[in-house]
Design a protein around this motif. Structure first.
Motif, PDB file in Angstrom:
ATOM      1  N   VAL A  11     -12.183  57.569  14.386  1.00  0.00           N
ATOM      2  CA  VAL A  11     -12.501  57.032  15.718  1.00  0.00           C
ATOM      3  C   VAL A  11     -12.062  55.565  15.713  1.00  0.00           C
ATOM      4  CG1 VAL A  11     -14.285  56.704  17.468  1.00  0.00           C
ATOM      5  CG2 VAL A  11     -14.464  58.608  15.841  1.00  0.00           C
ATOM      6  N   GLY A  14      -7.083  51.303  15.004  1.00  0.00           N
ATOM      7  CA  GLY A  14      -6.646  49.909  15.055  1.00  0.00           C
ATOM      8  C   GLY A  14      -6.365  49.344  13.682  1.00  0.00           C
ATOM      9  N   ARG A  15      -6.631  48.029  13.553  1.00  0.00           N
ATOM     10  CA  ARG A  15      -6.302  47.302  12.326  1.00  0.00           C
ATOM     11  C   ARG A  15      -7.085  47.833  11.114  1.00  0.00           C
ATOM     12  NH1 ARG A  15      -2.079  45.116  10.375  1.00  0.00           N
ATOM     13  NH2 ARG A  15      -2.577  43.670   8.713  1.00  0.00           N
ATOM     14  N   ALA A  16      -8.377  48.096  11.313  1.00  0.00           N
ATOM     15  CA  ALA A  16      -9.182  48.547  10.170  1.00  0.00           C
ATOM     16  C   ALA A  16      -8.636  49.861   9.636  1.00  0.00           C
ATOM     17  CB  ALA A  16     -10.643  48.713  10.591  1.00  0.00           C
ATOM     18  N   LEU A  19      -5.573  49.359   7.536  1.00  0.00           N
ATOM     19  CA  LEU A  19      -5.804  48.811   6.191  1.00  0.00           C
ATOM     20  C   LEU A  19      -6.313  49.874   5.224  1.00  0.00           C
ATOM     21  CD1 LEU A  19      -7.348  45.310   7.041  1.00  0.00           C
ATOM     22  CD2 LEU A  19      -4.960  45.925   6.681  1.00  0.00           C
ATOM     23  N   ALA A  37      -8.866  57.854  20.190  1.00  0.00           N
ATOM     24  CA  ALA A  37      -8.425  56.490  20.510  1.00  0.00           C
ATOM     25  C   ALA A  37      -8.065  56.444  21.983  1.00  0.00           C
ATOM     26  CB  ALA A  37      -7.220  56.102  19.655  1.00  0.00           C
ATOM     27  N   PRO A  75     -14.292  48.622  17.439  1.00  0.00           N
ATOM     28  CA  PRO A  75     -14.894  47.279  17.440  1.00  0.00           C
ATOM     29  C   PRO A  75     -16.416  47.339  17.275  1.00  0.00           C
ATOM     30  CG  PRO A  75     -13.203  47.443  19.136  1.00  0.00           C
ATOM     31  CD  PRO A  75     -13.373  48.821  18.582  1.00  0.00           C
ATOM     32  N   PHE A  78     -19.093  48.967  19.584  1.00  0.00           N
ATOM     33  CA  PHE A  78     -19.163  50.421  19.828  1.00  0.00           C
ATOM     34  C   PHE A  78     -19.795  51.168  18.657  1.00  0.00           C
ATOM     35  CE2 PHE A  78     -15.365  49.086  22.346  1.00  0.00           C
ATOM     36  CZ  PHE A  78     -15.874  49.382  23.595  1.00  0.00           C
ATOM     37  N   LYS A  97     -17.572  47.926   8.455  1.00  0.00           N
ATOM     38  CA  LYS A  97     -18.537  46.827   8.513  1.00  0.00           C
ATOM     39  C   LYS A  97     -18.297  45.975   9.744  1.00  0.00           C
ATOM     40  CE  LYS A  97     -16.176  43.694   8.102  1.00  0.00           C
ATOM     41  NZ  LYS A  97     -14.960  43.174   8.696  1.00  0.00           N
ATOM     42  N   PRO A  98     -19.285  45.273  10.274  1.00  0.00           N
ATOM     43  CA  PRO A  98     -20.696  45.356   9.936  1.00  0.00           C
ATOM     44  C   PRO A  98     -21.299  46.614  10.566  1.00  0.00           C
ATOM     45  CG  PRO A  98     -20.418  43.925  11.839  1.00  0.00           C
ATOM     46  CD  PRO A  98     -19.043  44.365  11.422  1.00  0.00           C
ATOM     47  N   ARG A 164      -9.250  39.939  19.717  1.00  0.00           N
ATOM     48  CA  ARG A 164      -9.720  40.332  21.053  1.00  0.00           C
ATOM     49  C   ARG A 164     -10.669  39.236  21.535  1.00  0.00           C
ATOM     50  NH1 ARG A 164     -12.867  43.793  19.134  1.00  0.00           N
ATOM     51  NH2 ARG A 164     -11.936  44.640  17.240  1.00  0.00           N
ATOM     52  N   SER A 179     -18.094  39.349  10.727  1.00  0.00           N
ATOM     53  CA  SER A 179     -16.931  40.049  10.175  1.00  0.00           C
ATOM     54  C   SER A 179     -16.648  39.697   8.729  1.00  0.00           C
ATOM     55  CB  SER A 179     -15.679  39.734  11.015  1.00  0.00           C
ATOM     56  OG  SER A 179     -15.740  40.452  12.225  1.00  0.00           O
ATOM     57  N   HIS A 183     -19.063  40.754   4.045  1.00  0.00           N
ATOM     58  CA  HIS A 183     -18.423  41.128   2.761  1.00  0.00           C
ATOM     59  C   HIS A 183     -19.090  40.381   1.600  1.00  0.00           C
ATOM     60  CE1 HIS A 183     -14.885  43.410   4.103  1.00  0.00           C
ATOM     61  NE2 HIS A 183     -14.551  42.461   4.949  1.00  0.00           N
ATOM     62  N   LYS A 279      -2.490  41.615  18.856  1.00  0.00           N
ATOM     63  CA  LYS A 279      -3.330  42.322  17.872  1.00  0.00           C
ATOM     64  C   LYS A 279      -2.985  43.814  17.862  1.00  0.00           C
ATOM     65  CE  LYS A 279      -7.877  43.328  16.161  1.00  0.00           C
ATOM     66  NZ  LYS A 279      -8.905  42.737  15.394  1.00  0.00           N
ATOM     67  N   ARG A 338      -8.583  50.879  -2.174  1.00  0.00           N
ATOM     68  CA  ARG A 338      -9.680  51.417  -1.348  1.00  0.00           C
ATOM     69  C   ARG A 338     -10.103  52.829  -1.769  1.00  0.00           C
ATOM     70  NH1 ARG A 338      -9.896  48.493   4.522  1.00  0.00           N
ATOM     71  NH2 ARG A 338      -9.524  46.423   3.645  1.00  0.00           N
TER      72      ARG A 338
HETATM   73  N1  LIG Z   1     -12.942  46.719   6.182  1.00  0.00           N
HETATM   74  C1  LIG Z   1     -11.911  46.010   6.592  1.00  0.00           C
HETATM   75  O1  LIG Z   1     -11.053  45.595   5.821  1.00  0.00           O
HETATM   76  C2  LIG Z   1     -11.770  45.711   8.062  1.00  0.00           C
HETATM   77  C3  LIG Z   1     -10.642  45.030   8.537  1.00  0.00           C
HETATM   78  C4  LIG Z   1     -10.523  44.836   9.907  1.00  0.00           C
HETATM   79  C5  LIG Z   1     -11.524  45.258  10.756  1.00  0.00           C
HETATM   80  N2  LIG Z   1     -12.629  45.881  10.245  1.00  0.00           N
HETATM   81  C6  LIG Z   1     -13.707  46.371  11.129  1.00  0.00           C
HETATM   82  O2  LIG Z   1     -13.195  47.453  11.882  1.00  0.00           O
HETATM   83  C7  LIG Z   1     -13.700  47.417  13.207  1.00  0.00           C
HETATM   84  C8  LIG Z   1     -12.515  47.404  14.173  1.00  0.00           C
HETATM   85  O3  LIG Z   1     -11.821  46.168  14.045  1.00  0.00           O
HETATM   86  P1  LIG Z   1     -10.243  46.120  14.194  1.00  0.00           P
HETATM   87  O4  LIG Z   1      -9.828  44.758  13.781  1.00  0.00           O
HETATM   88  O5  LIG Z   1      -9.621  47.296  13.538  1.00  0.00           O
HETATM   89  O6  LIG Z   1     -10.091  46.254  15.769  1.00  0.00           O
HETATM   90  P2  LIG Z   1      -8.834  46.813  16.564  1.00  0.00           P
HETATM   91  O7  LIG Z   1      -8.960  46.313  17.939  1.00  0.00           O
HETATM   92  O8  LIG Z   1      -7.576  46.548  15.816  1.00  0.00           O
HETATM   93  O9  LIG Z   1      -9.046  48.384  16.531  1.00  0.00           O
HETATM   94  C9  LIG Z   1     -10.078  49.022  17.211  1.00  0.00           C
HETATM   95  C10 LIG Z   1      -9.596  50.391  17.619  1.00  0.00           C
HETATM   96  O10 LIG Z   1     -10.645  51.058  18.309  1.00  0.00           O
HETATM   97  C11 LIG Z   1     -10.111  51.613  19.492  1.00  0.00           C
HETATM   98  N3  LIG Z   1     -11.197  51.740  20.466  1.00  0.00           N
HETATM   99  C12 LIG Z   1     -11.720  50.804  21.277  1.00  0.00           C
HETATM  100  N4  LIG Z   1     -12.689  51.365  22.033  1.00  0.00           N
HETATM  101  C13 LIG Z   1     -12.769  52.653  21.677  1.00  0.00           C
HETATM  102  C14 LIG Z   1     -13.580  53.733  22.091  1.00  0.00           C
HETATM  103  N5  LIG Z   1     -14.515  53.577  23.025  1.00  0.00           N
HETATM  104  N6  LIG Z   1     -13.388  54.942  21.499  1.00  0.00           N
HETATM  105  C15 LIG Z   1     -12.470  55.105  20.544  1.00  0.00           C
HETATM  106  N7  LIG Z   1     -11.663  54.117  20.102  1.00  0.00           N
HETATM  107  C16 LIG Z   1     -11.822  52.910  20.666  1.00  0.00           C
HETATM  108  C17 LIG Z   1      -9.031  50.639  19.928  1.00  0.00           C
HETATM  109  O11 LIG Z   1      -8.141  51.216  20.827  1.00  0.00           O
HETATM  110  C18 LIG Z   1      -8.409  50.344  18.569  1.00  0.00           C
HETATM  111  O12 LIG Z   1      -7.511  51.359  18.195  1.00  0.00           O
HETATM  112  C19 LIG Z   1     -14.577  46.184  13.314  1.00  0.00           C
HETATM  113  O13 LIG Z   1     -15.926  46.555  13.212  1.00  0.00           O
HETATM  114  C20 LIG Z   1     -14.160  45.324  12.125  1.00  0.00           C
HETATM  115  O14 LIG Z   1     -15.223  44.587  11.555  1.00  0.00           O
HETATM  116  C21 LIG Z   1     -12.746  46.126   8.928  1.00  0.00           C
END
Ligand SMILES: NC(=O)c1ccc[n+]([C@@H]2O[C@H](COP(=O)([O-])OP(=O)(O)OC[C@H]3O[C@@H](n4cnc5c(N)ncnc54)[C@H](O)[C@@H]3O)[C@@H](O)[C@H]2O)c1
Length: 390
Positions: A11, A14-16, A19, A37, A75, A78, A97-98, A164, A179, A183, A279, A338
């Motif tokens: 679900v 995005g970036r997480a 990774l 997504a 994010p 959610f 996290k968180p 964002r 964020s 860690h 982003k 990971r």
């Molecule tokens: N562990 C890590 O290394 C790491 C790194 C980055 C982010 N994070 C965490 O991951 C989470 C997301 O951050 P991010 O930087 O990837 O954000 P992001 O904006 O890059 O990605 C979020 C994704 O969620 C999708 N999204 C948004 N609303 C949605 C919904 N209602 N239903 C389904 N998908 C939805 C977006 O389209 C996007 O694809 C955060 O909680 C952040 O703390 C963790």
């Protein structure tokens, strides 16, 4: 022993997810079978690579009977809605996290998972890093006696990576506390035993163009007498990867010319909409590629002082400093830095053995995030009440 691959739905692509993807891609113990997504480009990219079913809303993916586990990588704001929906559909959950932004949401998520009898794991976090586990194993061996003090610091460019709008608003979960501190908190709790007692902290909010916390220093006292100092700056000046053998957080060798890159890139961005779009280019289906790392991941310099010696964590293992000798213990190789998160997931779902980083663990770490903000706001030490031990 081999077992059926754990069938995972993602679900948030995005970036997480990007990774964690290299570890997910190569692991035969799991299978990515569905994704949810809002952006069609991401859903198409998922179907092209993995097949499976894709959805544009949480309700439908929760109803997919082929999915055993949902990895919630949306994010922060959610996490509560998505985790509770997943739990009520009987899915096990890995939430990035968180755990949540508010303690109230976090409590409700934990209770929902307990009520549905599903596993809730909070990760990836750097507490899963192999050198952290190595340090924990050495502590458990008793060779160095009890832990006394931990020093952790990290200087990064966090605040200047594309964000964002809500990631720059503290009351919406923005800034380095929710964020990044999480860690460091997870790591020091794991090494100190988990039971935080009180927190004294100060925070820095120094750039009016990025008006949220970009820095903090906190002193966390533990019930067993351990104290941990955690310091962070995301202001993109000194880079503490220089002190980590020039290896970045994700385990890649750092390119010296990359210095200042985050600020340089941000200069070309003229609006918060353009920044959000930038982003998104780093999300799944965008132009960004995550290369295979050559070291373990890390979260900056960490020194653990014990009765009989110190331990220093590095991206390749741990240094052990005793009275008259020191030694380096290389970290065991793993398929991907990971992979320990996937080990935890498979062990929870297939063997009913959850890791340390459960929902209640994540709630305790979130409590310390709030304590840092409250201590800085009120210039007081904050007592902790939701802590659990390892
Ligand atoms: N562990 C890590 O290394 C790491 C790194 C980055 C982010 N994070 C965490 O991951 C989470 C997301 O951050 P991010 O930087 O990837 O954000 P992001 O904006 O890059 O990605 C979020 C994704 O969620 C999708 N999204 C948004 N609303 C949605 C919904 N209602 N239903 C389904 N998908 C939805 C977006 O389209 C996007 O694809 C955060 O909680 C952040 O703390 C963790």
């Amino acid at each position: 022993m081999t077992c059926e691959p754990v069938r995972i739905g993602i679900v948030g692509l995005g970036r997480a997810f990007m990774l964690t993807l290299p570890a997910l891609r190569i692991d035969k113990r799991i299978q990515l079978v569905a994704a949810c997504a809002p952006r069609p480009e991401s859903r198409t990219a998922f179907q092209t690579e993995f097949g499976g079913r894709t959805y544009d809303n949480i309700t439908d993916i929760c109803e997919d009977e082929n999915v055993e586990v949902l990895y919630i990588a949306t994010p922060h704001q959610f996490h509560a809605e998505h985790v509770i929906a997943a739990a009520e559909s009987g899915k096990h959950i890995l939430v990035d996290k968180p755990l949540a932004i508010s303690m109230k949401d976090g409590e409700e998520m934990v209770v929902a998972c307990e009520r549905s009898n599903v596993h809730l794991i909070v990760g990836p976090s750097h507490s899963f890093d192999v050198p952290v586990a190595q340090a924990r194993t050495l502590i458990d061996s008793g060779e160095l006696g009890a832990v006394r003090m931990i020093n952790a610091l990290n200087y990064t460019d966090f605040l200047y990576r594309p964000r964002r709008p809500e990631e720059l608003k503290t009351n919406e979960g923005g800034g380095v506390i929710f964020s990044q501190a999480v860690h460091q908190i997870d790591i020091v709790r794991l090494l100190a035993g988990g039971m935080g007692k009180q927190v004294s902290a100060m925070t820095g909010n120094w750039d009016s163009a990025r008006p949220t916390e970009g820095a903090y220093s906190a002193l966390v006292g533990f019930a067993n007498g351990v104290f941990a100092s955690i310091t962070y700056s995301g202001y993109a000046h000194f880079d503490s990867d220089e002190w980590m053998d020039s290896v970045n957080e994700l385990g890649h060798d750092k390119i010296p010319e990359s210095y200042g890159g985050a600020r340089r890139t941000l200069k070309s961005v003229k609006s918060s909409q353009a920044e959000t779009e930038l982003k998104q280019t780093r999300a799944f289906g965008g132009d960004s590629i995550i290369l295979a790392p050559t070291h373990h991941e890390h979260f900056g310099p960490i020194i653990v002082s014990c009765e009989l010696g110190d331990i220093r964590l590095t991206p390749d293992g741990i240094w052990v400093y005793k009275n008259e000798e020191r030694r380096f213990e290389p970290a065991p190789a793993v398929p991907n830095p990971r992979t320990p998160v996937i080990d935890a997931l498979v062990n929870a779902v297939r063997n009913n053995k959850p890791p340390i980083q459960t929902g209640r663990w994540g709630l305790a770490s979130l409590e310390i995030c709030h304590a840092i903000l409250a201590s800085a706001a009120d210039a007081e030490s904050i007592s902790l009440h939701k802590q659990i031990s390892i």
